[in-house]
Design a protein around this motif. Structure first.
Motif, mmCIF file in Angstrom:
data_model
loop_
_atom_site.group_PDB
_atom_site.id
_atom_site.type_symbol
_atom_site.label_atom_id
_atom_site.label_comp_id
_atom_site.label_asym_id
_atom_site.label_seq_id
_atom_site.Cartn_x
_atom_site.Cartn_y
_atom_site.Cartn_z
ATOM 1 N N TYR A 260 0.727 -1.160 0.375
ATOM 2 C CA TYR A 260 -0.206 -0.436 -0.248
ATOM 3 C C TYR A 260 1.023 1.455 -0.200
ATOM 4 C CZ TYR A 260 1.024 -0.525 5.246
ATOM 5 O OH TYR A 260 1.318 -1.068 6.377
ATOM 6 N N GLY A 261 0.850 2.742 -0.311
ATOM 7 C CA GLY A 261 1.021 3.515 -0.538
ATOM 8 C C GLY A 261 1.374 4.192 0.875
ATOM 9 N N ASP A 262 2.563 5.542 1.135
ATOM 10 C CA ASP A 262 2.706 5.618 2.530
ATOM 11 C C ASP A 262 1.769 7.102 3.119
ATOM 12 O OD1 ASP A 262 5.109 4.365 2.337
ATOM 13 O OD2 ASP A 262 6.364 5.528 1.248
ATOM 14 N N GLU A 263 1.222 6.799 2.017
ATOM 15 C CA GLU A 263 -0.107 8.199 2.121
ATOM 16 C C GLU A 263 -1.086 7.439 2.941
ATOM 17 O OE1 GLU A 263 -4.034 11.080 0.072
ATOM 18 O OE2 GLU A 263 -2.381 9.888 -1.209
ATOM 19 N N VAL A 264 -1.700 8.462 4.879
ATOM 20 C CA VAL A 264 -2.329 8.219 5.277
ATOM 21 C C VAL A 264 -3.066 8.841 4.849
ATOM 22 C CG1 VAL A 264 -3.054 8.221 8.085
ATOM 23 C CG2 VAL A 264 -0.579 7.860 6.885
ATOM 24 N N VAL A 265 -4.687 7.881 4.635
ATOM 25 C CA VAL A 265 -5.976 8.343 4.370
ATOM 26 C C VAL A 265 -6.646 9.014 5.535
ATOM 27 C CG1 VAL A 265 -7.869 7.847 2.679
ATOM 28 C CG2 VAL A 265 -6.086 7.312 1.602
ATOM 29 N N LEU A 266 -6.135 8.133 6.060
ATOM 30 C CA LEU A 266 -7.324 8.173 7.436
ATOM 31 C C LEU A 266 -6.790 7.624 8.890
ATOM 32 C CD1 LEU A 266 -11.009 8.463 7.493
ATOM 33 C CD2 LEU A 266 -10.239 5.739 8.384
ATOM 34 N N GLU A 288 -4.339 0.579 1.090
ATOM 35 C CA GLU A 288 -4.338 -0.794 1.950
ATOM 36 C C GLU A 288 -5.780 -1.260 2.063
ATOM 37 O OE1 GLU A 288 -2.585 -1.259 6.128
ATOM 38 O OE2 GLU A 288 -3.275 0.945 5.865
ATOM 39 N N ILE A 289 -5.210 -2.279 2.462
ATOM 40 C CA ILE A 289 -6.754 -3.898 2.612
ATOM 41 C C ILE A 289 -6.614 -3.899 4.605
ATOM 42 C CG2 ILE A 289 -8.685 -4.954 3.044
ATOM 43 C CD1 ILE A 289 -7.751 -5.579 0.033
ATOM 44 N N LEU A 290 -7.117 -3.062 5.667
ATOM 45 C CA LEU A 290 -6.402 -3.104 7.068
ATOM 46 C C LEU A 290 -8.006 -3.745 7.872
ATOM 47 C CD1 LEU A 290 -4.944 -2.198 9.156
ATOM 48 C CD2 LEU A 290 -6.423 -0.222 9.971
ATOM 49 N N GLY A 291 -7.472 -5.679 8.100
ATOM 50 C CA GLY A 291 -8.733 -5.934 8.578
ATOM 51 C C GLY A 291 -8.228 -6.143 10.030
ATOM 52 N N PHE A 292 -9.838 -6.043 10.871
ATOM 53 C CA PHE A 292 -10.405 -6.410 12.261
ATOM 54 C C PHE A 292 -10.743 -7.718 12.125
ATOM 55 C CE2 PHE A 292 -9.575 -1.561 11.008
ATOM 56 C CZ PHE A 292 -9.025 -1.215 12.846
ATOM 57 N N CYS A 293 -10.126 -8.695 13.612
ATOM 58 C CA CYS A 293 -10.937 -9.523 13.860
ATOM 59 C C CYS A 293 -11.016 -9.555 15.632
ATOM 60 C CB CYS A 293 -10.030 -10.701 13.004
ATOM 61 S SG CYS A 293 -9.136 -10.952 13.461
ATOM 62 N N GLN A 449 -9.443 -4.746 -6.948
ATOM 63 C CA GLN A 449 -9.886 -4.207 -7.944
ATOM 64 C C GLN A 449 -9.225 -2.588 -7.630
ATOM 65 O OE1 GLN A 449 -8.663 -4.482 -11.083
ATOM 66 N NE2 GLN A 449 -8.746 -2.376 -11.145
ATOM 67 N N ALA A 450 -10.351 -3.048 -6.389
ATOM 68 C CA ALA A 450 -10.612 -1.615 -5.453
ATOM 69 C C ALA A 450 -9.063 -0.117 -4.412
ATOM 70 C CB ALA A 450 -11.874 -1.260 -4.218
ATOM 71 N N LYS A 451 -8.633 -2.027 -4.260
ATOM 72 C CA LYS A 451 -7.475 -2.103 -3.688
ATOM 73 C C LYS A 451 -5.812 -1.241 -4.775
ATOM 74 C CE LYS A 451 -3.706 -4.510 -1.945
ATOM 75 N NZ LYS A 451 -2.831 -3.913 -0.797
ATOM 76 N N LYS A 452 -6.172 -1.672 -5.689
ATOM 77 C CA LYS A 452 -5.251 -1.544 -6.766
ATOM 78 C C LYS A 452 -5.976 -0.098 -7.447
ATOM 79 C CE LYS A 452 -3.939 -5.672 -10.160
ATOM 80 N NZ LYS A 452 -4.848 -6.044 -10.893
ATOM 81 N N ASP A 453 -7.112 0.437 -7.202
ATOM 82 C CA ASP A 453 -7.296 1.900 -7.616
ATOM 83 C C ASP A 453 -7.359 3.090 -6.937
ATOM 84 O OD1 ASP A 453 -8.196 0.301 -9.733
ATOM 85 O OD2 ASP A 453 -10.790 0.759 -9.791
ATOM 86 N N ILE A 455 -8.290 3.011 -3.537
ATOM 87 C CA ILE A 455 -9.451 2.921 -2.559
ATOM 88 C C ILE A 455 -8.473 2.194 -1.141
ATOM 89 C CG2 ILE A 455 -12.153 2.403 -1.975
ATOM 90 C CD1 ILE A 455 -12.263 2.088 -4.639
ATOM 91 N N SER A 456 -8.756 2.767 0.143
ATOM 92 C CA SER A 456 -8.078 2.441 0.797
ATOM 93 C C SER A 456 -10.107 1.550 2.206
ATOM 94 C CB SER A 456 -8.131 3.515 2.360
ATOM 95 O OG SER A 456 -6.850 3.785 1.084
ATOM 96 N N ILE A 457 -9.642 0.472 2.667
ATOM 97 C CA ILE A 457 -11.050 -0.791 3.024
ATOM 98 C C ILE A 457 -10.425 -1.093 4.040
ATOM 99 C CG2 ILE A 457 -11.940 -3.160 2.650
ATOM 100 C CD1 ILE A 457 -11.251 -2.327 -0.622
ATOM 101 N N VAL A 458 -11.367 -1.049 4.989
ATOM 102 C CA VAL A 458 -11.099 -1.180 6.224
ATOM 103 C C VAL A 458 -11.851 -2.212 6.117
ATOM 104 C CG1 VAL A 458 -11.767 -1.080 8.996
ATOM 105 C CG2 VAL A 458 -10.939 0.982 7.557
ATOM 106 N N LEU A 459 -11.675 -3.672 6.223
ATOM 107 C CA LEU A 459 -12.525 -4.984 6.192
ATOM 108 C C LEU A 459 -12.412 -5.777 7.773
ATOM 109 C CD1 LEU A 459 -13.407 -7.516 4.972
ATOM 110 C CD2 LEU A 459 -10.943 -8.835 4.651
#
Lengths: 502, 330
Positions: A260-266, A288-293, A449-453, A455-459
């Motif tokens: 993922y990129g260095d830029e912090v989005v959130l 980035e895809i950031l997971g929570f479990c 695809q969203a990650k490639k584009d 988009i940052s994802i909280v999963l």
């Protein structure tokens, strides 16, 4: 009846809904002490079949034989009287009634004397069912409105167990449960099996189905396409039978490096939501895809609500860097190019009685509106048609009401409508709950695809394999706090996560 | 494990019980504080035996109508024709009362209230027309019937013949209060502790689940027609016994008859999270009529202005009552 004898036999069962032939000449046999899995794509006819067994629908032709006798239940209560009960995928509980009353709803007569229900006795018996089967505790006098989806499912399970069933049908219940309660459910199923009871299990988790069942029946397009012994099959064989062709490629990411990129989005700093999560801090990077479990009470689902501005923060901030704004409400989150797919799609995400078109366009109304806030019906329909075509939603048209769709197709709408927007952050809470392997693979491909584009994802997910399969980093939570962070290139295994979770 | 769970639940139940007791004490304190406040506002006039009696007497018949609304709204239906039924029921209680005495008063109101409300719920159950639309049509029909009985009469005689003063005992203390207390116990049990009450609340909470669990929706709807019909019927003869007359309404103005019961229901609904709605209704009815009484004492013109102040009072009460509640309150 002794174990191994046929308890239920179905011969040439047919069911039509208007022009739709939902069940085609179904033959099905269930034995005592058997755990029988049913699997198929969304819309393959599984729920229709079990609904006929459980007395929700009548059948158009064919025959059901229960314990050697002709069986044609006129209602779910009639099925209960024949010792058959079911926990349905989409049914739920009555929010305006307390938990105890929900367990015996429709059967309160046995607690009634001179017309008055003995609530104490009713609650005591409901409580006894929870204790007998070691289900998580639920306050019996409390209204079910506002209870977590998992708790509500447990009440439904207690309701099904309260008839002391010889046949228990579980329709996609595991995907509403967190890891600990899934284990409890498996123990319960095995206990029932030991007692010589029969269980029909529907789940889209192929691996889980193979693990917990003795036999599996696969349905496709309303017909049975195969019966296999669970011990002698593989997930790939089942998937191939379901879709009618070999499934190519893996579900999940194959790389083991966080990318993922260095830029912090959130930036989430010291966020506390009273009684739910405490002192949560993390940065979400571009792409980035950031997971929570975590387990059921760990607070993972509260993270999604808090990030999207749906919770009242007692402390802390959620800062969206590109807009240089603190997210304080859901409308602000929506305006700031954020999206949210909640776990409880029927109650929290979709307008269940509105059309597919209305559900698709809802998050994009601002972008679609013209001068003086005019919404062109043609524009709305175009967006809904294009997106539903792109997502292959099985429907009669975009004017069809949402509640007529199967679970997987509802989830396509729930997820897909965000992809029509120019998103920066997408919060996904159990995005593949109740969807079949095909849709699941498709949703993962959309995430990739969203990650490639960028988009940052909280999963957020109750499924460890999903979190491990898709995340760049993951946070393990316990009792509302983050207890561990693991990167994809570190000890990214189920064992290391479960060790911290429990 | 099981013992741990049981003790956790016992603690939780004790906490819940303690919370309920705390709320009950708080409610009683606030209730009397409000009465003292009204007393102060009216320059020491409110807390007199006469005033309290007037307020109490006035609050009784709307309590029955508000209880009827509790059943109707709990089932997810709306009936805007109750005002029209009340006009016809009160007229009937008056006419038959003057002919047959107390039996005529009671049966005259009760039968009309019960039969017409039951008819309404048959229409809701079998025609599938949305209840708010069907009930507006029915309100117009009931108004037309009442008006038809008075066709060609002068405006003055649209006020029906007064009920003979010898037959108004049910509208006076202590009888009206005793009837209300007895009905409070019965209605409480029907709403909370019977299968029909549970089924009514179940179909309003989730009709699909209720149906799947074997609850007969049509039968339950007809049950609402009977229960709320009896309550409307009682409201009719209590109203006639209290006021001694009723004015025939036209052009949907009969809805005015249930505006105050609706306000009582709304206020009780606000308290529902902490207090049983059936018990809350008589208290709320008393508070609302106390507010009207105070406003009259202060010289606020009756009608629209008083009702606006009442509306404001309910909104403020509602906001206070919903503090801390998560999610959308429908």
């Amino acid at each position: 009846m002794s174990t191994g004898q046929t308890i239920l036999e179905i011969k040439g069962l047919n069911k039509y809904f208007g022009p739709t032939h939902a069940n085609k000449n179904i033959d099905f046999t269930l034995k005592t002490g058997e755990i029988h899995g049913l699997i198929g794509e969304n819309g393959s006819g599984k729920s229709t079949l079990i609904s006929q067994i459980a007395g929700l629908y009548g059948h158009d032709s064919g025959e059901m034989i229960l314990k050697g006798q002709h069986y044609d239940p006129q209602s779910p209560i009639d099925a209960n009287d024949h010792k058959i009960s079911m926990v349905m995928q989409e049914l739920g509980v009555v929010g305006t009634l307390p938990a105890g009353m929900n367990v015996f709803l429709g059967r309160t007569d046995k607690f009634t004397k001179f017309g008055i229900i003995n609530k104490k006795q009713l609650n005591r018996e409901a409580q006894a069912i929870f204790e007998k089967w070691d289900l998580p505790r639920v306050p019996m006098n409390k209204l079910t409105d506002g209870m977590m989806i998992e708790t509500r499912k447990m009440i439904e399970l207690a309701r099904a167990l309260s008839v002391d069933p010889d046949i228990l049908i579980l329709d996609e219940i595991t995907q509403s449960l967190s890891l600990n309660n899934r284990r409890k459910l498996v123990d319960l199923i095995n206990k029932l099996k030991e007692d010589g009871k029969s269980i029909i299990v529907i789940t889209h988790d192929v691996e889980e189905l193979i693990e917990i069942t003795d036999t599996i029946t696969v349905l496709r397009d309303g017909a049975v396409v195969g019966n296999v012994m669970s011990a002698e099959t593989t997930p790939d064989e089942i998937k191939q039978m379901m879709v009618g062709r070999a499934m190519e490629g893996g579900y999940y990411r194959e790389d083991m490096v966080p990318e993922y990129g260095d830029e912090v989005v959130l930036s989430v700093k010291n966020v506390t939501v009273k009684g739910e999560i405490e002192d949560i801090s993390f940065d979400l990077h571009k792409g980035e895809i950031l997971g929570f479990c975590g387990l059921s009470d760990s607070g993972i689902h509260s993270i999604g609500k808090a990030v999207y501005g749906l919770s009242k923060l007692q402390k802390g901030t959620i800062h969206l860097n590109e807009k240089n704004a603190d997210i304080k409400s859901a409308p602000q989150a929506l305006r700031s190019n954020m999206g949210y797919v909640p776990k409880d799609r029927d109650n929290e995400a979709l307008m269940i009685h509105a059309s597919i078109r209305d559900n698709f366009v809802l998050p994009s109304l601002t972008e679609l509106q013209g001068p003086i806030a005019f919404l062109s019906p043609a524009k709305l329909s175009r967006l809904a048609s294009e997106t539903s075509k792109q997502l292959s939603v099985k429907m009669t048209g975009i004017g069809q009401p949402m509640d007529a769709l199967s679970g997987g197709n509802k989830q396509k709408v729930n997820f897909g409508r965000w992809l029509a927007k120019d998103l920066k952050v997408l919060v996904l809470d159990c995005p593949t709950r109740g969807v079949d392997v095909g849709v699941k693979a498709y949703i993962y491909s959309l995430m990739k695809q969203a990650k490639k584009d960028g988009i940052s994802i909280v999963l957020i997910s109750d499924e460890l394999t999903e979190i491990l399969g898709m995340s760049d980093r993951l946070f393990v939570m316990k009792d509302g706090k983050i207890t561990k962070e693991i990167r994809r290139d570190e000890d990214f295994t189920e064992q290391s996560v479960i060790g911290v979770m429990i | 494990m099981s013992n741990e769970k049981t003790s956790d639940l016992t603690i939780e139940l004790k906490k819940e019980r303690a919370g309920q007791i705390k709320f009950a004490i708080g409610f009683v304190v606030v209730f009397f504080a409000l009465l003292v406040l009204f007393h102060v506002i009216t320059g020491g006039q409110f807390l007199s035996g006469d005033k309290i009696t007037v307020v109490l007497l006035h609050s009784i018949w709307p309590t029955f109508a508000a209880w009827a609304l509790c059943f109707i709204f709990a089932s997810g239906y709306t009936d805007l024709s109750l005002g029209g039924i009340m006009v016809l029921g009160s007229v009937s209680a008056c006419i038959f009362g003057n002919w047959y005495g107390y039996i005529g008063v009671v049966l005259g109101g009760l039968i009309v209230g019960l039969v017409l409300t039951f008819i309404n719920f048959n229409i809701f159950a079998f025609t599938k027309i949305p209840s708010w639309i069907a009930s507006i049509i029915l309100a117009l029909i009931y108004e037309a019937i009442a008006f038809g009985m008075k066709m060609g009469a002068s405006t003055k005689s649209l006020v029906d013949t007064e009920l003979n003063r010898d037959y108004r005992l049910l509208g006076k203390l202590p009888w009206s209060f005793i009837i209300m207390l007895v009905c409070l116990v019965i209605v409480y049990y029907i709403y909370n502790r019977t299968t029909v009450g549970t089924n009514i609340r179940a179909i309003g909470g989730n009709a699909d689940v209720s149906k799947a669990l074997g609850i007969n929706i049509t039968k339950t709807l007809l049950g609402i027609g009977v229960i709320s019909g009896i309550l409307v019927g009682i409201a009719c003869f209590m109203q006639e016994s209290y006021a001694g007359r009723v004015t025939v309404k036209t052009g949907l103005t009969s809805i005015n008859m249930i505006l105050q019961p609706m306000a009582i229901y709304l206020l009780a609904k606000v308290l529902e999270k902490k207090m049983n709605i059936i018990i809350a209704v008589p208290f709320c009815s008393f508070i609302i009529y106390a507010v009207f009484n105070v406003l009259s004492s202060l010289g606020v013109p009756s009608g629209t202005l008083q009702e606006s102040v009442l509306g404001l009072f309910i909104v403020v009460f509602g906001v206070i009552g919903q503090m801390g509640v998560k999610g959308v309150v429908k």
